[in-house]
Every structure is written in structure tokens, then in C-alpha cells.
Scaffold this active site. Structure first.
Site, PDB file in Angstrom:
ATOM      1  N   GLY A   6      -0.597  -1.387  -9.384  1.00 23.09           N
ATOM      2  CA  GLY A   6      -0.569  -0.043  -9.921  1.00 23.09           C
ATOM      3  C   GLY A   6      -1.108   1.040  -9.017  1.00 23.09           C
ATOM      4  N   THR A   7      -1.456   0.721  -7.775  1.00 20.80           N
ATOM      5  CA  THR A   7      -2.025   1.748  -6.903  1.00 20.80           C
ATOM      6  C   THR A   7      -1.005   2.839  -6.571  1.00 20.80           C
ATOM      7  OG1 THR A   7      -1.561   0.285  -5.030  1.00 20.80           O
ATOM      8  CG2 THR A   7      -3.824   0.325  -5.871  1.00 20.80           C
ATOM      9  N   GLY A   8       0.261   2.463  -6.414  1.00 20.38           N
ATOM     10  CA  GLY A   8       1.295   3.462  -6.136  1.00 20.38           C
ATOM     11  C   GLY A   8       1.486   4.423  -7.294  1.00 20.38           C
ATOM     12  N   CYS A   9       1.492   3.881  -8.518  1.00 17.94           N
ATOM     13  CA  CYS A   9       1.604   4.724  -9.710  1.00 17.94           C
ATOM     14  C   CYS A   9       0.428   5.686  -9.785  1.00 17.94           C
ATOM     15  CB  CYS A   9       1.633   3.865 -10.972  1.00 17.94           C
ATOM     16  SG  CYS A   9       2.961   2.655 -11.055  1.00 17.94           S
ATOM     17  N   THR A  59      -4.708  -4.594  -6.494  1.00 25.27           N
ATOM     18  CA  THR A  59      -3.884  -3.474  -6.037  1.00 25.27           C
ATOM     19  C   THR A  59      -2.721  -3.159  -6.977  1.00 25.27           C
ATOM     20  OG1 THR A  59      -2.578  -4.998  -4.686  1.00 25.27           O
ATOM     21  CG2 THR A  59      -4.439  -3.892  -3.626  1.00 25.27           C
ATOM     22  N   LYS A 108       3.603   5.757   2.448  1.00 20.76           N
ATOM     23  CA  LYS A 108       2.308   5.097   2.306  1.00 20.76           C
ATOM     24  C   LYS A 108       2.200   3.927   3.265  1.00 20.76           C
ATOM     25  CE  LYS A 108       3.435   4.701  -1.958  1.00 20.76           C
ATOM     26  NZ  LYS A 108       3.543   4.445  -3.417  1.00 20.76           N
TER      27      LYS A 108
END
Length: 269
Positions: A206-209, A204, A173
Site C-alpha cells: 500500500g505504499t504507492g496508494c 510495503t 518512483k
């Protein structure tokens, strides 16, 4: 209805971890289940305390799911110790789990360290080889590859290094100052860029989760990996564009509501 399992830690503020995973999977049209690796006292400003599940209890949770409702995809998030990673790998191999998405959570968006140093090698050697795709961010990819990442060329090299060493596809990412919305997929020896539009939103957490859970949900529904990534990036972008600010905290990031029903309906439509 297709099914997906999240194996991850919790977030009592609801924006990351298993809470975000369950919301994301539900809004992306699959039946969501969970196995808790750790109780994490965190919010958008940082991690305060972690209480891990025992490997035995984590294994029992995974067994309970697979013995009753076998998942069509599995998303793995925070697993902070060797014992937990070993147990996850053991049970997933036993059940011949499919469509495994590993989000190698090492550092939270809010900069809290979430994995022990000794667990990194176990993650690399035991869990990543089982993955259909791993979704590290740039700091995590630097740890996994042993390379500094300062450019898009560095992203390509690091993704190849991780993918070739671990035998899995890697979606590296962007963000973290290399680029804000462009992600690089290395799969089966081929590299592909997925371009996105930068959205100026400070929420932002929690965006990866959310991205990894959406990818798992779309894989569960039968989309191939590139299509799952495209759909998931569109879902996340729509959520960030909603700009809903729920927080009143003192930190720089407030709680992002990354699962708006309105956008989910548009995505499914």
C-alpha cells in the site's frame, strides 16, 4: 476544509486501495471521499479475486460526489478495464476536475496483476493526459514507456518518454531494486530528483496508494507539485519508520500501518 476524492479499488485488509487512500487523505488534513472501481479480495500476500463496478455505476458515484461536494483534488488508483477508464475520463472532463493524481496501478506490491492488457492503451491515451501528475513505479513505467529500467538514467529517460507522450508530469518512483527511496519527477520539460533514506521495513503493502493520496491531499491544500511530493515523501517515510506490524500472515509482507496519528500531527505541525 479542502476535499479530495479517491477513485480506486478496495482492500479489505486496509493497507492499500481506497481504505488506505481515505486514511491518508484524512491524516493529511483534507475531507476524503471515494468512488469504488472494484471490490478486490486482497491482503498483503496477494490478490484473490476482483469484482468490477459497472462503468455506469462508477459514473453515478462520481456524479454523486461532484454534484454535492466538488473535490479540490482527485486521486485515481486501480481502474482495470477500458470501460472504467473511459468513464472516469469522461466524468472528470465534464466536471473540469483539477489536481488529478493518477497512480497507474497495474501490478500490486504483492505481485498480483490488476489491469487488463487492452486497458493500458486506454489509460495512456484517455486518462494520463488529464493528470496533473502520474506516479508509476518501475514495473508500471516499463509498461507505459516500453523501456527496460535498470538505472537512474533509465528512470529519467522513461519518465520523459511517458510525460512527453501523454502530456502530464510523471513522478517515477524508485524502489524495485533500482534505488530504494529516490524518485524522479519530469514536469514541463524539467527533471528533478527527490532523494530519500532507505528504510529497512518489509511492510510495503500500500505504499504507492499512500504516496499518491498524500500528494493529492497536499495539492488540494494549495501546495505546488514539488512541495506536495516532498511533504508526501516525508509522511510516508515517517509511517514506515514507525515499523508497526499488525499481521500474522504467512506471506513475506505484513500489514503496514501507514497512517499513524502521531506522525500526522508532526507533519501538520
Amino acid at each position: 476544509m479542502k476535499t479530495a476524492l479517491s477513485i480506486a479499488g478496495t482492500d479489505p485488509s486496509g493497507g492499500a486501495g481506497i481504505q488506505a487512500d481515505l486514511k491518508t487523505m484524512t491524516m493529511n488534513g483534507v475531507f476524503a471521499m471515494s468512488a469504488v472501481t472494484a471490490l478486490v479480495a486482497q491482503n498483503t500476500t496477494g490478490v484473490k479475486e476482483i469484482v468490477e463496478s459497472s462503468p455506469g455505476f462508477l459514473g453515478a458515484q462520481i456524479d454523486a460526489v461532484f454534484e454535492d461536494i466538488p473535490p479540490d483534488a482527485v486521486k485515481i488508483g486501480m481502474a482495470a478495464s477500458c470501460g472504467l477508464i473511459e468513464k472516469i475520463a469522461e466524468r472528470l472532463k465534464f466536471y473540469r476536475a483539477k489536481n488529478i493524481v493518477v497512480d497507474p496501478v497495474m501490478v500490486a506490491t504483492s505481485s498480483g496483476r490488476l489491469i487488463s492488457e487492452e486497458a493500458v492503451d486506454t489509460l495512456r491515451s484517455r486518462l494520463l493526459p488529464l493528470a496533473s501528475v502520474a506516479t508509476p513505479n518501475i514495473p508500471e513505467a516499463e509498461i507505459l514507456s516500453g523501456m527496460a529500467i535498470r538505472s537512474q538514467a533509465d528512470m529519467e529517460a522513461a519518465a520523459k518518454e511517458i510525460g512527453d507522450a501523454c502530456g502530464c508530469a510523471v513522478l517515477l518512483k524508485g524502489g524495485h531494486n533500482v534505488n530504494d527511496a529516490n524518485d524522479f519527477l519530469y514536469a514541463d520539460g524539467v527533471g528533478t530528483w527527490f532523494y530519500g533514506t532507505h528504510i529497512d521495513n518489509p511492510n510495503t503493502h500500500g505504499t504507492g496508494c499512500t504516496l499518491s493520496s498524500a500528494i493529492a491531499a497536499n495539492l488540494a491544500k494549495g501546495f505546488d507539485l514539488p512541495a506536495s511530493i516532498r511533504r508526501s515523501k516525508a509522511y510516508l517515510s515517517g509511517a514506515l519508520e514507525a515499523m508497526l506490524d499488525l499481521g500474522h500472515g504467512r506471506g513475506p509482507m505484513r500489514h503496514n500501518f501507514n497512517l499513524t496519528g502521531e506522525f500526522a500531527q508532526e507533519a501538520e505541525g
